[in-house]
Structure formats: C-alpha cells, structure tokens
Design an enzyme around this catalytic site. Structure first.
Site, mmCIF file in Angstrom:
data_model
loop_
_atom_site.group_PDB
_atom_site.id
_atom_site.type_symbol
_atom_site.label_atom_id
_atom_site.label_comp_id
_atom_site.label_asym_id
_atom_site.label_seq_id
_atom_site.Cartn_x
_atom_site.Cartn_y
_atom_site.Cartn_z
ATOM 1 N N ASP A 76 -55.179 21.377 66.628
ATOM 2 C CA ASP A 76 -55.883 22.657 66.584
ATOM 3 C C ASP A 76 -57.024 22.554 67.580
ATOM 4 O O ASP A 76 -57.958 21.758 67.389
ATOM 5 C CB ASP A 76 -56.428 22.938 65.170
ATOM 6 C CG ASP A 76 -57.004 24.350 65.073
ATOM 7 O OD1 ASP A 76 -57.471 24.892 66.104
ATOM 8 O OD2 ASP A 76 -56.983 24.922 63.968
ATOM 9 N N VAL A 77 -56.951 23.331 68.649
ATOM 10 C CA VAL A 77 -57.925 23.171 69.738
ATOM 11 C C VAL A 77 -59.341 23.583 69.337
ATOM 12 O O VAL A 77 -60.286 23.332 70.069
ATOM 13 C CB VAL A 77 -57.522 23.950 71.016
ATOM 14 C CG1 VAL A 77 -56.199 23.463 71.564
ATOM 15 C CG2 VAL A 77 -57.496 25.462 70.773
ATOM 16 N N TYR A 178 -62.104 38.798 74.936
ATOM 17 C CA TYR A 178 -61.063 37.991 75.594
ATOM 18 C C TYR A 178 -61.406 37.783 77.072
ATOM 19 O O TYR A 178 -61.344 36.659 77.589
ATOM 20 C CB TYR A 178 -59.733 38.721 75.434
ATOM 21 C CG TYR A 178 -58.527 38.046 76.016
ATOM 22 C CD1 TYR A 178 -58.015 36.879 75.455
ATOM 23 C CD2 TYR A 178 -57.861 38.603 77.111
ATOM 24 C CE1 TYR A 178 -56.880 36.273 75.976
ATOM 25 C CE2 TYR A 178 -56.721 38.012 77.633
ATOM 26 C CZ TYR A 178 -56.232 36.847 77.066
ATOM 27 O OH TYR A 178 -55.104 36.263 77.580
ATOM 28 N N LYS A 182 -62.232 34.205 78.954
ATOM 29 C CA LYS A 182 -61.448 33.732 80.097
ATOM 30 C C LYS A 182 -62.342 33.559 81.326
ATOM 31 O O LYS A 182 -62.140 32.627 82.119
ATOM 32 C CB LYS A 182 -60.294 34.695 80.383
ATOM 33 C CG LYS A 182 -59.244 34.758 79.253
ATOM 34 C CD LYS A 182 -58.536 33.430 79.048
ATOM 35 C CE LYS A 182 -57.330 33.554 78.119
ATOM 36 N NZ LYS A 182 -56.653 32.263 77.900
HETATM 37 N N1 LIG Z 1 -48.571 36.577 77.458
HETATM 38 C C1 LIG Z 1 -49.300 37.168 78.385
HETATM 39 O O1 LIG Z 1 -48.995 38.300 78.816
HETATM 40 C C2 LIG Z 1 -50.495 36.470 78.954
HETATM 41 C C3 LIG Z 1 -51.115 37.006 80.089
HETATM 42 C C4 LIG Z 1 -52.205 36.369 80.633
HETATM 43 C C5 LIG Z 1 -52.692 35.218 80.050
HETATM 44 N N2 LIG Z 1 -52.110 34.726 78.935
HETATM 45 C C6 LIG Z 1 -52.672 33.496 78.363
HETATM 46 O O2 LIG Z 1 -51.660 32.517 78.416
HETATM 47 C C7 LIG Z 1 -51.775 31.642 77.301
HETATM 48 C C8 LIG Z 1 -50.444 31.620 76.546
HETATM 49 O O3 LIG Z 1 -50.144 32.935 76.152
HETATM 50 P P1 LIG Z 1 -48.769 33.277 75.413
HETATM 51 O O4 LIG Z 1 -48.596 34.734 75.484
HETATM 52 O O5 LIG Z 1 -47.696 32.375 75.873
HETATM 53 O O6 LIG Z 1 -49.191 32.924 73.909
HETATM 54 P P2 LIG Z 1 -48.297 32.619 72.626
HETATM 55 O O7 LIG Z 1 -46.865 32.927 72.874
HETATM 56 O O8 LIG Z 1 -48.989 33.265 71.479
HETATM 57 O O9 LIG Z 1 -48.447 31.018 72.496
HETATM 58 C C9 LIG Z 1 -49.693 30.473 72.219
HETATM 59 C C10 LIG Z 1 -49.533 28.989 72.046
HETATM 60 O O10 LIG Z 1 -50.815 28.446 71.701
HETATM 61 C C11 LIG Z 1 -50.715 27.773 70.429
HETATM 62 N N3 LIG Z 1 -51.975 27.930 69.728
HETATM 63 C C12 LIG Z 1 -52.555 29.057 69.257
HETATM 64 N N4 LIG Z 1 -53.692 28.778 68.626
HETATM 65 C C13 LIG Z 1 -53.853 27.422 68.714
HETATM 66 C C14 LIG Z 1 -54.831 26.522 68.241
HETATM 67 N N5 LIG Z 1 -55.889 26.939 67.537
HETATM 68 N N6 LIG Z 1 -54.678 25.214 68.510
HETATM 69 C C15 LIG Z 1 -53.604 24.768 69.205
HETATM 70 N N7 LIG Z 1 -52.642 25.578 69.677
HETATM 71 C C16 LIG Z 1 -52.773 26.888 69.422
HETATM 72 C C17 LIG Z 1 -49.538 28.452 69.734
HETATM 73 O O11 LIG Z 1 -48.952 27.652 68.721
HETATM 74 P P3 LIG Z 1 -49.531 27.649 67.210
HETATM 75 O O12 LIG Z 1 -49.848 29.080 66.865
HETATM 76 O O13 LIG Z 1 -48.445 27.041 66.397
HETATM 77 O O14 LIG Z 1 -50.747 26.785 67.250
HETATM 78 C C18 LIG Z 1 -48.597 28.609 70.919
HETATM 79 O O15 LIG Z 1 -47.980 27.384 71.227
HETATM 80 C C19 LIG Z 1 -52.945 32.169 76.469
HETATM 81 O O16 LIG Z 1 -54.108 31.461 76.814
HETATM 82 C C20 LIG Z 1 -53.074 33.612 76.906
HETATM 83 O O17 LIG Z 1 -54.391 34.067 76.771
HETATM 84 C C21 LIG Z 1 -51.019 35.317 78.373
#
Ligand SMILES: NC(=O)c1ccc[n+]([C@@H]2O[C@H](COP(=O)([O-])OP(=O)(O)OC[C@H]3O[C@@H](n4cnc5c(N)ncnc54)[C@H](OP(=O)(O)O)[C@@H]3O)[C@@H](O)[C@H]2O)c1
Length: 278
Positions: A76-77, A178, A182
């Site tokens: 858990d980060v 958010y 970032k």
């Molecule tokens: N998707 C987009 O459109 C998008 C666009 C720009 C930037 N981003 C950024 O890219 C990153 C990934 O996004 P995503 O859409 O792929 O997210 P996602 O599908 O929700 O995946 C998030 C990952 O982080 C883990 N996580 C969440 N809370 C955590 C915690 N407290 N400790 C450790 N691990 C944790 C989740 O697993 P668990 O919940 O099991 O811990 C999962 O593996 C994020 O930083 C997001 O802000 C996403």
C-alpha cells in the site's frame, strides 16, 4: 552556486548498466499491468506490486499463459512501512534497476458547485477527498521514490524511476486535487533528477492523456452520461482518440532505454487535452 574553475572537468558520472530488474508499483491492472507485461516481454525480470492479492495473482497467471514470468508483492503506497518492506524484499531478491509507479486514482470534483434544492449555500470540494488524492498520488509517489532511490544508490548500479503522472498536471477543470497532486509529482521528478544524477539514477515522468482501458470501457457501458461526456472529450483530442495502454507502456520502455533522459515529462496525450469539455 559555485562556479567551476576554467578548464575544470565535470565530476565523473557512473555509466548506467543495462537494467535487469524492474518493479511496477500499481501494476496489477490498467496502465501498470501493460507496462509490467511489456517489460517482462522485453526480458526484464519484473515484479508487480499493488494491494489486492486476487488481482496480482490473476495478472501473474495471465502472464504465465503468455509465457512470461512475473513476481507479485502486496503493497500500500500510502504506508511508509509497507513501501519500505516491499523494497527490502526486492533488495533481498537481487535488487531493482527500474521502478515505475502507476498507483493512482483520478477524482472529479469541482472546487465549488451551485446550491441545490433552494439552498443558498454553495457546495464545496471535500477536504477528505483532497487529502485522499494527495495521500495516494503525491505522498505515495514520494514514499516509493524515496525507497527506490535508497535501494538503487545502495546497490551502486544506478537506475531509473518512472512516475506515471497525467496530462492534467498543468491544471484541469473539475479535477484540482488530482491535477495538483500530479503537478507535485512533476516537481519531485525534476528535484530528484537534480539530486540523483550523481548516483546514476534517472527520473522520468510519463503523462498520459485519457487511456482507453477496461475500466473506462466498463464505466461508459454502465453510465450513458459518462459515455457521452467521453465522446465529447475524445472529439477534442487532436488525434481524435484516446491512448491505448500499449502506447503508454512503449513510453515507459523509452524512458528506461534512453539513457540521456532525466528530470523531464514525456507527454503521451494525442496532442493535448481541452481546458473544459462542453
Ligand atoms: N487511465 C487513464 O486514463 C489515465 C490517464 C492519465 C494518467 N493516469 C494515471 O496512470 C496511473 C494508472 O492509472 P490506471 O487507469 O491504469 O489505474 P487503475 O486501472 O485503477 O490501476 C491502478 C493500480 O494502482 C494500484 N493501487 C491503487 N491504490 C494503491 C495503493 N494505495 N497502493 C498500492 N497500489 C495501489 C491498483 O491496485 P489495487 O487497487 O489492488 O491496489 C492498480 O494496480 C495512475 O497514476 C493514474 O493517475 C491514468
């Protein structure tokens, strides 16, 4: 700042070694999972860390079906103890040369919204919402980067830290917590690059626009208003589409392979993000 004497040679920098071991924090699904699978396919010994063991094991099984090996760890980060424990385990297992941190969560909240139901009181952004986003996206990145840098410096092999930010870091309508978190990570990226260069550790942020992943598709299927909003947003992206997770994974690989990148942000946003979607 001191001025070097004329003709003085710059301090020696340790050459970066070919990276062998990677960890993708927040890698059990979405962007992080795509990065982890890509790294493993490129021959990096790759570990994935997140909270939910079922998703971690599911990804490990999926990787195995593809003929790829991944090790998985719970973390858990938001907890220094948990993050430090992860890096102790990685060090014990042979070390870490590449650390991608994709753990994060978007939150859409306006700072103020007009009153409802005849009330004269404006609704405001919740303080706990602010704290939750900053805790996960900014403090979590600090804790992961701190542990990764210490492990890499102690091993003396250099390394690369890759925080996943978002194109919203320049400011985003209705997403101020958010976007601010970032932007804080972009600032960490630049500060850490200045501090860690002398240990051969690079820091490169990657900033995706909207990614067309499973979570987005599921939400759009379940909530027609969200699908309509996303259609309007997509139409305003210069390339007219959202990113594929593989395009973000490709950029993470580029951040690792290009040994002259540090202290910078790689945008993967199809040309930009509108100020406000109408
Ligand atoms: N998707 C987009 O459109 C998008 C666009 C720009 C930037 N981003 C950024 O890219 C990153 C990934 O996004 P995503 O859409 O792929 O997210 P996602 O599908 O929700 O995946 C998030 C990952 O982080 C883990 N996580 C969440 N809370 C955590 C915690 N407290 N400790 C450790 N691990 C944790 C989740 O697993 P668990 O919940 O099991 O811990 C999962 O593996 C994020 O930083 C997001 O802000 C996403």
């Amino acid at each position: 700042m001191t001025t070097p004497a004329p003709g003085a040679r710059p301090p020696e920098r340790r050459p970066e070694r070919e990276p062998r071991r990677a960890v993708v924090v927040g890698g059990s699904r979405g962007i992080g999972a795509a990065v982890a699978l890509r790294f493993a396919a490129e021959g990096l010994d790759t570990a994935v860390a997140a909270r939910d063991p079922e998703q971690l094991n599911g990804l490990r099984d999926h990787a195995r079906e593809l003929g790829l090996g991944l090790t998985v760890h719970q973390v858990d980060v938001r907890s220094a103890e948990s993050v430090d424990g992860l890096f102790a385990a990685l060090t014990e297992g042979g070390g870490v040369d590449v650390c991608v941190n994709a753990a994060g969560r978007n939150l859409s909240r306006r700072l103020i919204s007009p009153p409802r139901d005849g009330s004269r009181t404006w609704r405001t952004h919740g303080e706990q919402d602010w704290r939750d986003v900053v805790d996960l996206c900014l403090t979590g990145t600090f804790l992961v980067g701190r542990a990764a840098a210490a492990a890499m410096a102690a091993a003396g092999r250099g390394g690369v830290i890759v925080p996943v930010v978002s194109c919203t870091w320049r400011g985003s309508w209705g997403q101020s917590a958010y976007a601010a978190a970032k932007a804080g990570v972009v600032s960490l990226t630049r500060s850490w690059a200045l501090e860690l260069g002398e240990y051969g550790i690079r820091v490169v942020a990657i900033a995706p626009g909207v990614v067309d992943g499973a979570a987005l598709r599921e939400k759009c299927a379940a909530v027609p208003a969200h699908a309509a909003f996303m259609d309007r947003l997509r139409a305003q992206v210069p390339l007219g589409r959202f990113a594929d997770e593989s395009e973000v994974a490709e950029t993470a690989l580029h951040a690792v392979r290009n040994t002259y990148l540090t202290g910078t942000v790689l945008d993967v946003d199809g040309g930009g993000f509108p100020g406000r979607v109408r």
